[in-house]
Design a protein around this motif. Structure first.
Motif, PDB file in Angstrom:
ATOM      1  N   GLN A 211       0.816  -1.214   0.000  1.00 13.93           N
ATOM      2  CA  GLN A 211       0.000   0.000   0.000  1.00 13.93           C
ATOM      3  C   GLN A 211       0.847   1.260   0.000  1.00 13.93           C
ATOM      4  N   TYR A 212       2.128   1.100   0.347  1.00 10.92           N
ATOM      5  CA  TYR A 212       3.040   2.243   0.352  1.00 10.92           C
ATOM      6  C   TYR A 212       3.967   2.227  -0.871  1.00 10.92           C
ATOM      7  N   HIS A 213       3.707   1.257  -1.786  1.00 14.26           N
ATOM      8  CA  HIS A 213       4.555   1.086  -2.968  1.00 14.26           C
ATOM      9  C   HIS A 213       6.005   0.830  -2.561  1.00 14.26           C
ATOM     10  N   SER A 214       6.170   0.073  -1.480  1.00 20.66           N
ATOM     11  CA  SER A 214       7.502  -0.263  -0.984  1.00 20.66           C
ATOM     12  C   SER A 214       7.441  -1.666  -0.385  1.00 20.66           C
ATOM     13  N   LEU A 215       7.788  -2.660  -1.180  1.00 22.62           N
ATOM     14  CA  LEU A 215       7.664  -4.048  -0.754  1.00 22.62           C
ATOM     15  C   LEU A 215       8.833  -4.438   0.158  1.00 22.62           C
ATOM     16  N   VAL A 216       8.496  -5.074   1.294  1.00 21.90           N
ATOM     17  CA  VAL A 216       9.519  -5.410   2.283  1.00 21.90           C
ATOM     18  C   VAL A 216       9.347  -6.860   2.727  1.00 21.90           C
ATOM     19  N   VAL A 217      10.292  -7.695   2.324  1.00 20.27           N
ATOM     20  CA  VAL A 217      10.385  -9.062   2.856  1.00 20.27           C
ATOM     21  C   VAL A 217      11.856  -9.326   3.152  1.00 20.27           C
ATOM     22  N   GLU A 218      12.103 -10.356   3.956  1.00 16.19           N
ATOM     23  CA  GLU A 218      13.476 -10.652   4.356  1.00 16.19           C
ATOM     24  C   GLU A 218      13.764 -12.138   4.198  1.00 16.19           C
ATOM     25  N   ALA A 219      15.036 -12.450   4.065  1.00 16.61           N
ATOM     26  CA  ALA A 219      15.466 -13.847   3.944  1.00 16.61           C
ATOM     27  C   ALA A 219      15.928 -14.349   5.310  1.00 16.61           C
ATOM     28  N   HIS A 220      15.391 -15.480   5.723  1.00 14.82           N
ATOM     29  CA  HIS A 220      15.725 -16.062   7.032  1.00 14.82           C
ATOM     30  C   HIS A 220      16.346 -17.441   6.844  1.00 14.82           C
ATOM     31  N   HIS A 221      17.458 -17.691   7.564  1.00 15.97           N
ATOM     32  CA  HIS A 221      18.075 -19.018   7.550  1.00 15.97           C
ATOM     33  C   HIS A 221      17.295 -19.928   8.494  1.00 15.97           C
ATOM     34  N   ILE A 222      16.767 -21.007   7.977  1.00 15.52           N
ATOM     35  CA  ILE A 222      15.987 -21.940   8.787  1.00 15.52           C
ATOM     36  C   ILE A 222      16.859 -22.505   9.911  1.00 15.52           C
ATOM     37  N   ILE A 223      18.029 -22.998   9.566  1.00 19.91           N
ATOM     38  CA  ILE A 223      19.047 -23.328  10.562  1.00 19.91           C
ATOM     39  C   ILE A 223      20.053 -22.193  10.501  1.00 19.91           C
ATOM     40  N   PRO A 224      20.284 -21.470  11.608  1.00 14.68           N
ATOM     41  CA  PRO A 224      21.157 -20.297  11.569  1.00 14.68           C
ATOM     42  C   PRO A 224      22.461 -20.568  10.835  1.00 14.68           C
ATOM     43  N   PHE A 225      22.842 -19.635   9.980  1.00 14.26           N
ATOM     44  CA  PHE A 225      24.070 -19.811   9.199  1.00 14.26           C
ATOM     45  C   PHE A 225      25.288 -19.945  10.103  1.00 14.26           C
ATOM     46  N   THR A 226      25.294 -19.238  11.221  1.00 13.46           N
ATOM     47  CA  THR A 226      26.432 -19.299  12.132  1.00 13.46           C
ATOM     48  C   THR A 226      26.592 -20.681  12.763  1.00 13.46           C
ATOM     49  N   GLU A 227      25.543 -21.506  12.682  1.00 20.17           N
ATOM     50  CA  GLU A 227      25.624 -22.885  13.163  1.00 20.17           C
ATOM     51  C   GLU A 227      25.841 -23.865  12.021  1.00 20.17           C
ATOM     52  N   SER A 228      25.123 -23.634  10.900  1.00 23.02           N
ATOM     53  CA  SER A 228      25.102 -24.603   9.812  1.00 23.02           C
ATOM     54  C   SER A 228      26.097 -24.314   8.698  1.00 23.02           C
ATOM     55  N   MET A 229      26.557 -23.055   8.571  1.00 21.45           N
ATOM     56  CA  MET A 229      27.385 -22.623   7.444  1.00 21.45           C
ATOM     57  C   MET A 229      26.687 -22.927   6.121  1.00 21.45           C
ATOM     58  N   ASN A 231      24.129 -21.523   3.349  1.00 21.19           N
ATOM     59  CA  ASN A 231      23.294 -20.482   2.750  1.00 21.19           C
ATOM     60  C   ASN A 231      22.716 -20.945   1.425  1.00 21.19           C
ATOM     61  N   ASP A 232      22.546 -22.262   1.289  1.00 21.58           N
ATOM     62  CA  ASP A 232      21.854 -22.798   0.125  1.00 21.58           C
ATOM     63  C   ASP A 232      20.379 -22.414   0.199  1.00 21.58           C
ATOM     64  N   THR A 233      19.706 -22.395  -0.948  1.00 18.08           N
ATOM     65  CA  THR A 233      18.288 -22.026  -0.971  1.00 18.08           C
ATOM     66  C   THR A 233      17.438 -22.957  -0.116  1.00 18.08           C
ATOM     67  N   SER A 234      17.895 -24.196   0.091  1.00 18.50           N
ATOM     68  CA  SER A 234      17.131 -25.136   0.908  1.00 18.50           C
ATOM     69  C   SER A 234      17.078 -24.725   2.368  1.00 18.50           C
ATOM     70  N   ASN A 235      17.952 -23.785   2.754  1.00 23.81           N
ATOM     71  CA  ASN A 235      18.016 -23.340   4.150  1.00 23.81           C
ATOM     72  C   ASN A 235      17.509 -21.910   4.321  1.00 23.81           C
ATOM     73  N   ILE A 236      16.849 -21.372   3.301  1.00 22.21           N
ATOM     74  CA  ILE A 236      16.383 -19.986   3.355  1.00 22.21           C
ATOM     75  C   ILE A 236      14.890 -19.914   3.065  1.00 22.21           C
ATOM     76  N   ILE A 237      14.187 -19.117   3.850  1.00 20.54           N
ATOM     77  CA  ILE A 237      12.763 -18.884   3.643  1.00 20.54           C
ATOM     78  C   ILE A 237      12.530 -17.380   3.600  1.00 20.54           C
ATOM     79  N   ILE A 238      11.597 -16.940   2.752  1.00 22.16           N
ATOM     80  CA  ILE A 238      11.318 -15.516   2.587  1.00 22.16           C
ATOM     81  C   ILE A 238      10.093 -15.150   3.426  1.00 22.16           C
ATOM     82  N   ILE A 239      10.286 -14.212   4.361  1.00 17.85           N
ATOM     83  CA  ILE A 239       9.209 -13.861   5.297  1.00 17.85           C
ATOM     84  C   ILE A 239       9.182 -12.354   5.551  1.00 17.85           C
ATOM     85  N   SER A 240       8.099 -11.898   6.148  1.00 12.89           N
ATOM     86  CA  SER A 240       7.950 -10.478   6.459  1.00 12.89           C
ATOM     87  C   SER A 240       8.889 -10.101   7.605  1.00 12.89           C
ATOM     88  N   PRO A 241       9.239  -8.819   7.726  1.00 15.41           N
ATOM     89  CA  PRO A 241      10.121  -8.392   8.828  1.00 15.41           C
ATOM     90  C   PRO A 241       9.575  -8.740  10.205  1.00 15.41           C
TER      91      PRO A 241
END
Length: 280
Positions: A211-229, A231-241
């Motif tokens: 509604q503000y003409h400004s789309l905002v989504v973020e990429a989240h690591h399902i298993i934290p990258f700092t634990e799993s190393m 960053n393959d797409t299988s470990n990332i989900i796109i979600i709202s802030p």
């Protein structure tokens, strides 16, 4: 634009690899678009600033025999090509491993898939460019992963996600440190997935901020990258802030079979839109 992160195997080091169907939409968005059915294009794959010849091929199988079958897109090159030789040089750890296994007396006349141990896996991260038929390959070797493992272990997931890439103005390029290089790749993968989902939250299906003409989504690591190393797409989900903040606060477990987050209070919320997690 990031296109595909390919785990290195014997075929990749000899003759090429296939681009999964879920990323064909990103191929269509690149300059010149995706090759038509049966079309083969000459392309350049750039590694460390050097361009190597290859082919981008849309296999011309008989559609009447395979009705409804998706396009088969491959990047191809000959085993003796300069590109194949370069890849074997860069990924010498994987090449030495697969050739050792292949040349064991009991395996010489067998046809089988050689599984690379997880701790020895290496990757090629392929991106499209603004120039038609030119791709950039970022090589992620075992040696590189070992170098950054200690650096990653010393920071939190939030710190990693908020790490801003620096710019070396003298060299005119980004990614001064190894960690920043990984984060830059991480952001590129997330940006491509955002386009794949048309900037919708996978959990709600909503376009946050439309509604503000400004789309905002973020990429989240399902298993934290700092634990799993990972960053393959299988470990990332796109979600709202807001959903992203909730996950970091509540620490739900992700059920990959159900594609659902299980929260500590018993609430279970399933992924509403999926174009890449189930196909892994």
């Amino acid at each position: 634009m990031f296109l595909y992160k390919k785990a290195i195997d014997r075929s990749t080091l000899r003759q090429g690899f296939q681009i999964p169907v879920e990323f064909h939409q990103l191929l269509k968005a690149m300059p010149g678009g995706m090759p038509e059915h049966g079309e083969t294009r000459n392309i350049k794959v750039v590694i460390d600033g050097v361009g190597y010849d290859a082919q981008l091929k849309n296999q011309g199988f008989d559609r009447s025999k395979y009705d409804g079958h998706a396009d088969v897109i491959q990047i191809r090159y000959n085993e003796g090509s300069v590109l194949a030789k370069r890849l074997r040089e860069v990924f010498y750890s994987t090449w030495n491993y697969v050739e050792t296994i292949k040349n064991l007396p009991e395996n010489r006349n067998r046809k089988f898939i050689i599984r690379i141990p997880e701790e020895q896996c290496e990757y090629l991260a392929l991106s499209t460019t603004d120039i038609p038929n030119v791709f950039v390959a970022n090589c992620i070797t075992v040696a590189f992963l070992k170098e950054i493992r200690k650096e990653v272990s010393m920071i939190t997931e939030n710190a990693f996600e908020n790490l801003e890439p620096c710019e070396d103005k003298g060299a005119g390029i980004k990614l001064v440190t190894r960690l920043q290089k990984v984060r830059q790749l991480d952001r590129s993968i997330g940006d491509s997935l955002k386009q794949l989902y048309d900037f919708r939250c996978q959990m709600t299906g909503e376009k946050v901020g439309s509604q503000y003409h400004s789309l905002v989504v973020e990429a989240h690591h399902i298993i934290p990258f700092t634990e799993s190393m990972n960053n393959d797409t299988s470990n990332i989900i796109i979600i709202s802030p807001s959903y992203h903040r909730i996950i970091h606060k509540a620490h739900p477990e992700f059920d990959r079979q159900q594609l659902a987050f299980h929260f500590p209070n018993g609430l279970v919320e399933k992924v509403k839109i999926d174009k890449h997690l189930r196909v892994q």
